[in-house]
Design a protein around this motif. Sequence first.
Motif, PDB file in Angstrom:
ATOM      1  N   MET A  91     -32.774  -0.982  35.680  1.00 16.03           N
ATOM      2  CA  MET A  91     -32.463  -2.376  35.400  1.00 16.03           C
ATOM      3  C   MET A  91     -33.603  -3.279  35.859  1.00 16.03           C
ATOM      4  O   MET A  91     -34.189  -3.061  36.905  1.00 16.03           O
ATOM      5  CB  MET A  91     -31.185  -2.745  36.160  1.00 16.03           C
ATOM      6  CG  MET A  91     -30.747  -4.143  35.862  1.00 16.03           C
ATOM      7  SD  MET A  91     -29.613  -4.747  37.100  1.00 16.03           S
ATOM      8  CE  MET A  91     -29.822  -6.495  36.868  1.00 16.03           C
TER       9      MET A  91
ATOM     10  N   GLU B  82     -43.220  -4.127  29.295  1.00 12.62           N
ATOM     11  CA  GLU B  82     -42.441  -4.657  28.160  1.00 12.62           C
ATOM     12  C   GLU B  82     -43.127  -5.858  27.529  1.00 12.62           C
ATOM     13  O   GLU B  82     -43.213  -5.963  26.307  1.00 12.62           O
ATOM     14  CB  GLU B  82     -41.034  -5.070  28.626  1.00 12.62           C
ATOM     15  CG  GLU B  82     -40.029  -3.956  28.550  1.00 12.62           C
ATOM     16  CD  GLU B  82     -38.605  -4.401  28.885  1.00 12.62           C
ATOM     17  OE1 GLU B  82     -38.325  -5.618  28.829  1.00 12.62           O
ATOM     18  OE2 GLU B  82     -37.796  -3.515  29.212  1.00 12.62           O
TER      19      GLU B  82
ATOM     20  N   ASP C 247     -31.720  -0.552  23.294  1.00 15.51           N
ATOM     21  CA  ASP C 247     -30.298  -0.270  23.551  1.00 15.51           C
ATOM     22  C   ASP C 247     -29.720   0.724  22.549  1.00 15.51           C
ATOM     23  O   ASP C 247     -28.633   1.229  22.720  1.00 15.51           O
ATOM     24  CB  ASP C 247     -29.486  -1.563  23.391  1.00 15.51           C
ATOM     25  CG  ASP C 247     -29.497  -2.380  24.658  1.00 15.51           C
ATOM     26  OD1 ASP C 247     -29.953  -1.845  25.668  1.00 15.51           O
ATOM     27  OD2 ASP C 247     -29.050  -3.530  24.614  1.00 15.51           O
ATOM     28  N   ILE C 248     -30.458   0.927  21.471  1.00  8.89           N
ATOM     29  CA  ILE C 248     -29.879   1.722  20.376  1.00  8.89           C
ATOM     30  C   ILE C 248     -30.210   3.205  20.519  1.00  8.89           C
ATOM     31  O   ILE C 248     -31.319   3.578  20.900  1.00  8.89           O
ATOM     32  CB  ILE C 248     -30.303   1.140  19.012  1.00  8.89           C
ATOM     33  CG1 ILE C 248     -29.829  -0.321  18.980  1.00  8.89           C
ATOM     34  CG2 ILE C 248     -29.726   1.924  17.853  1.00  8.89           C
ATOM     35  CD1 ILE C 248     -30.105  -1.057  17.743  1.00  8.89           C
ATOM     36  N   GLU C 249     -29.182   3.984  20.217  1.00 13.23           N
ATOM     37  CA  GLU C 249     -29.274   5.432  20.407  1.00 13.23           C
ATOM     38  C   GLU C 249     -29.028   6.090  19.052  1.00 13.23           C
ATOM     39  O   GLU C 249     -28.010   5.829  18.435  1.00 13.23           O
ATOM     40  CB  GLU C 249     -28.174   5.766  21.426  1.00 13.23           C
ATOM     41  CG  GLU C 249     -28.093   7.160  21.867  1.00 13.23           C
ATOM     42  CD  GLU C 249     -26.923   7.339  22.847  1.00 13.23           C
ATOM     43  OE1 GLU C 249     -26.847   6.625  23.851  1.00 13.23           O
ATOM     44  OE2 GLU C 249     -26.069   8.180  22.537  1.00 13.23           O
ATOM     45  N   TYR C 250     -29.996   6.900  18.595  1.00 12.40           N
ATOM     46  CA  TYR C 250     -29.819   7.630  17.329  1.00 12.40           C
ATOM     47  C   TYR C 250     -29.553   9.076  17.701  1.00 12.40           C
ATOM     48  O   TYR C 250     -30.456   9.783  18.141  1.00 12.40           O
ATOM     49  CB  TYR C 250     -31.064   7.523  16.452  1.00 12.40           C
ATOM     50  CG  TYR C 250     -31.417   6.109  16.077  1.00 12.40           C
ATOM     51  CD1 TYR C 250     -30.940   5.540  14.898  1.00 12.40           C
ATOM     52  CD2 TYR C 250     -32.218   5.332  16.901  1.00 12.40           C
ATOM     53  CE1 TYR C 250     -31.261   4.237  14.550  1.00 12.40           C
ATOM     54  CE2 TYR C 250     -32.543   4.025  16.568  1.00 12.40           C
ATOM     55  CZ  TYR C 250     -32.059   3.484  15.397  1.00 12.40           C
ATOM     56  OH  TYR C 250     -32.369   2.196  15.065  1.00 12.40           O
ATOM     57  N   ASP C 251     -28.307   9.485  17.522  1.00 12.34           N
ATOM     58  CA  ASP C 251     -27.910  10.800  18.003  1.00 12.34           C
ATOM     59  C   ASP C 251     -27.840  11.779  16.838  1.00 12.34           C
ATOM     60  O   ASP C 251     -27.005  11.652  15.949  1.00 12.34           O
ATOM     61  CB  ASP C 251     -26.545  10.675  18.703  1.00 12.34           C
ATOM     62  CG  ASP C 251     -26.180  11.929  19.474  1.00 12.34           C
ATOM     63  OD1 ASP C 251     -26.769  12.975  19.163  1.00 12.34           O
ATOM     64  OD2 ASP C 251     -25.325  11.852  20.368  1.00 12.34           O
ATOM     65  N   LYS C 252     -28.745  12.773  16.853  1.00 11.22           N
ATOM     66  CA  LYS C 252     -28.705  13.804  15.819  1.00 11.22           C
ATOM     67  C   LYS C 252     -28.671  15.172  16.504  1.00 11.22           C
ATOM     68  O   LYS C 252     -29.291  16.121  16.054  1.00 11.22           O
ATOM     69  CB  LYS C 252     -29.931  13.672  14.912  1.00 11.22           C
ATOM     70  CG  LYS C 252     -29.590  14.024  13.473  1.00 11.22           C
ATOM     71  CD  LYS C 252     -30.637  13.667  12.511  1.00 11.22           C
ATOM     72  CE  LYS C 252     -30.158  14.172  11.151  1.00 11.22           C
ATOM     73  NZ  LYS C 252     -30.871  13.664  10.053  1.00 11.22           N
TER      74      LYS C 252
ATOM     75  N   GLY D  91     -23.748  15.717  20.405  1.00 13.99           N
ATOM     76  CA  GLY D  91     -23.153  14.478  19.881  1.00 13.99           C
ATOM     77  C   GLY D  91     -22.198  14.761  18.734  1.00 13.99           C
ATOM     78  O   GLY D  91     -21.107  14.200  18.657  1.00 13.99           O
ATOM     79  N   ALA D  92     -22.617  15.679  17.840  1.00 13.15           N
ATOM     80  CA  ALA D  92     -21.779  16.019  16.687  1.00 13.15           C
ATOM     81  C   ALA D  92     -20.471  16.641  17.135  1.00 13.15           C
ATOM     82  O   ALA D  92     -19.404  16.342  16.605  1.00 13.15           O
ATOM     83  CB  ALA D  92     -22.541  16.960  15.770  1.00 13.15           C
TER      84      ALA D  92
ATOM     85  N   GLU E  72     -18.202  14.001  18.583  1.00 14.44           N
ATOM     86  CA  GLU E  72     -17.688  13.158  17.487  1.00 14.44           C
ATOM     87  C   GLU E  72     -16.586  13.899  16.727  1.00 14.44           C
ATOM     88  O   GLU E  72     -15.564  13.327  16.360  1.00 14.44           O
ATOM     89  CB  GLU E  72     -18.855  12.812  16.562  1.00 14.44           C
ATOM     90  CG  GLU E  72     -18.654  11.594  15.699  1.00 14.44           C
ATOM     91  CD  GLU E  72     -18.465  10.306  16.494  1.00 14.44           C
ATOM     92  OE1 GLU E  72     -17.905   9.386  15.906  1.00 14.44           O
ATOM     93  OE2 GLU E  72     -18.843  10.234  17.688  1.00 14.44           O
ATOM     94  N   MET E  73     -16.814  15.213  16.516  1.00 15.00           N
ATOM     95  CA  MET E  73     -15.819  16.033  15.823  1.00 15.00           C
ATOM     96  C   MET E  73     -14.531  16.103  16.652  1.00 15.00           C
ATOM     97  O   MET E  73     -13.426  15.979  16.117  1.00 15.00           O
ATOM     98  CB  MET E  73     -16.376  17.443  15.616  1.00 15.00           C
ATOM     99  CG  MET E  73     -15.534  18.289  14.684  1.00 15.00           C
ATOM    100  SD  MET E  73     -15.957  20.005  14.819  1.00 15.00           S
ATOM    101  CE  MET E  73     -17.501  20.063  13.982  1.00 15.00           C
TER     102      MET E  73
ATOM    103  N   LYS F 208     -13.426  13.864  18.659  1.00 13.03           N
ATOM    104  CA  LYS F 208     -12.745  12.571  18.527  1.00 13.03           C
ATOM    105  C   LYS F 208     -11.934  12.503  17.237  1.00 13.03           C
ATOM    106  O   LYS F 208     -10.783  12.088  17.237  1.00 13.03           O
ATOM    107  CB  LYS F 208     -13.779  11.433  18.520  1.00 13.03           C
ATOM    108  CG  LYS F 208     -14.042  10.851  19.892  1.00 13.03           C
ATOM    109  CD  LYS F 208     -14.923   9.627  19.744  1.00 13.03           C
ATOM    110  CE  LYS F 208     -15.731   9.398  20.994  1.00 13.03           C
ATOM    111  NZ  LYS F 208     -16.827   8.455  20.755  1.00 13.03           N
TER     112      LYS F 208
END
Lengths: 168, 499
Positions: free
Chosen positions: A1, A87, A147-152, A156-157, A160-161, A163
């Motif tokens: 932080m 930054e 802040d963005i997360e690209y989960d491949k 993660g899959a 998600e499954m 859920k």
Amino acid sequence: MISQRAVNYAKILYSLKLKDESVRSAKELLLNNSDLMNILENPVIKKQEKDSVIEVLFEKEIGSYLKVICENQGMDIFTEVMDAYEEIVFEHNDMIKARLAYAIKPDDEELEQIKNMIRDKYKKTEVFLELEEEASLIGGFVLYVGDIEYDKSIKGALSEMQKTLIRR
Amino acid sequence: MSNINQNEIISVLKSEIEDYQLKTIVKETGTIISIGDGIATVYGLDNAMYGELVEFETGVRGIVQNLEMKTIGCVLLGSDYGLTEGSKVVRTKKRAGVPVSNKLIGRVVNALGNPIDGKGAIDAEEFYPIENEAPGVCTRKPVTVPLQTGILSIDSMFPIGRGQRELIIGDRQTGKTSIAMDAIINQKGQDVICIYVAIGQKASTVAKIVNTLTKHGAMDYSIVVSSSASDLASLQYIAPYSGTAIAEYFMKQGKDVLIVYDDLSKHAVAYRTMSLLLERSPGREAYPGDVFYLHSRLLERSCRLDDVYGGGSITALPIIETLAGDLSAYIPTNVISITDGQIFLESELFFAGIRPAVNVGLSVSRVGGAAQTKAMKKAAGGLRIDLAQYREMEVFTQFSSDLDKTTKELLDHGKSLIELLKQPLSKPLPLHEQVILLVCANNKIFLDVPIKEMKTFRSDLMDYYRTKYFNLIEEIDTKKVLTDELIEQIVKVAKEFKK
């Protein structure tokens, strides 16, 4: 932080328009020498003593900047200041930093593709990609840009499954 | 349940897994930097919106309440167990809302719309945001249709119309909840859906209320939204908004809804707790600056929609608890100014046996007059003045032997009116009964009836009307107009009964 105080210090550092090299060498010197850091952070040690240490070790401009931070007891957030400074430098030079966590290291072509994607999406000229191995992902990768997360990833899959199966 | 066999489940799971499409999951994440007392400070989530729902690692959700430079403040809507500094938080890009459906009727739900009565899940038809904009000026219609509470003193002097907001205010133990309950019980067969929102109440009190409603068959058209004293402040804070969202769902179907907020003092206290923990500046009585807006935006959502927009209505009965009858405290004055009138209940009257303990002088209904039926309007016309005159002369009762005839008569008439307005719990009076009793009182029928015998006298009198003159009752109920001939007939029958 990164605290607001660190951002303020970083903005001042950027406005001094110091050479990139001198900032980097000062950063390395401080972060690699915990004893030096302890001295500068220590509120018991007198200002004059800290100043004389700084005068010996650092260049004049960055030295005066460090003296001001020491005077205001701000050396404990020096790491944060450096992050905020980075930054700001990135922001002003149209660059972006991203982090890639992977299970199996992608080859150069894939890495270039990822970089191109970031470049296009965020409209930046240069992308600095930090690579990090994370075996718990099982397969695939996770890309973090701000802040963005690209989960491949497989991990993660799977979650998600899980859920979707629970929701049904 | 027993019909489902193991193989079926396995095959369903298999097909689900086979058909699962691997795609990139894009999430906006932040990190908890501090957590405690149901409040989490999250670093990151730069694009989070005020009032947005966020999801924590454990599946618990929260609402964004503070937006700062680098951090956001969230209130948790569940347990903070398992959440630590460094835990991930994900944006949902949705506003907080409740699932709504017609199947909610007869159920007890929590502030998030989840059932807590053990009668199984409720299938949602739609999802309504808890914070919704109040209907605008053009979509509204004046309040003209009465909502009978069945309580003689209220229906005659402080009538409530459909779409009105009437505050019930008084000290503890003065019968505030009882009035609201009677109003709900009286809606049987009136095509009104009732929602009782319990905020910060004891779970045992809520259970008692549900029992009373069930006993009187009122759960068939009622919903109870409960956020008890042990719930998180955040849940107590959203409970009335959730209740209103459910009410709006029914209102949009063109239905009339009665919603009771029991009580808004505790709601303000819950909001104060939350605000102080979120480090917002305290103001008067340590409430935050927007405590007026907290209630005004809630109560503004009660209205009567124009026929073009469905013609439904939400009638609100907010309850406020005062301390030692202090109406000038912060929250009571706020809510008094927001609502369209108030029913003020007094401990002194309550303990003197005048129940409902309505203070006639301080209670008022600002829009209900237009919604009163003509019959009731005519019958109750002079009631407030008669009572006011009685109160003025009341001090002279101790000199009764030395008083002149007119003063004595005025005092006796006043006494009989006070006796008439007494009404036991859960015994709502139908319109015709209220009208007949008021007409009789106006024509001094009860004047020579001893106070002690009043109760039996009036019930015998009503039985007499019901058995012998049912046509009069029918006329009042259908025409809802009180003609001079009808008054004459009612008085004649009463005199005939007296003989």
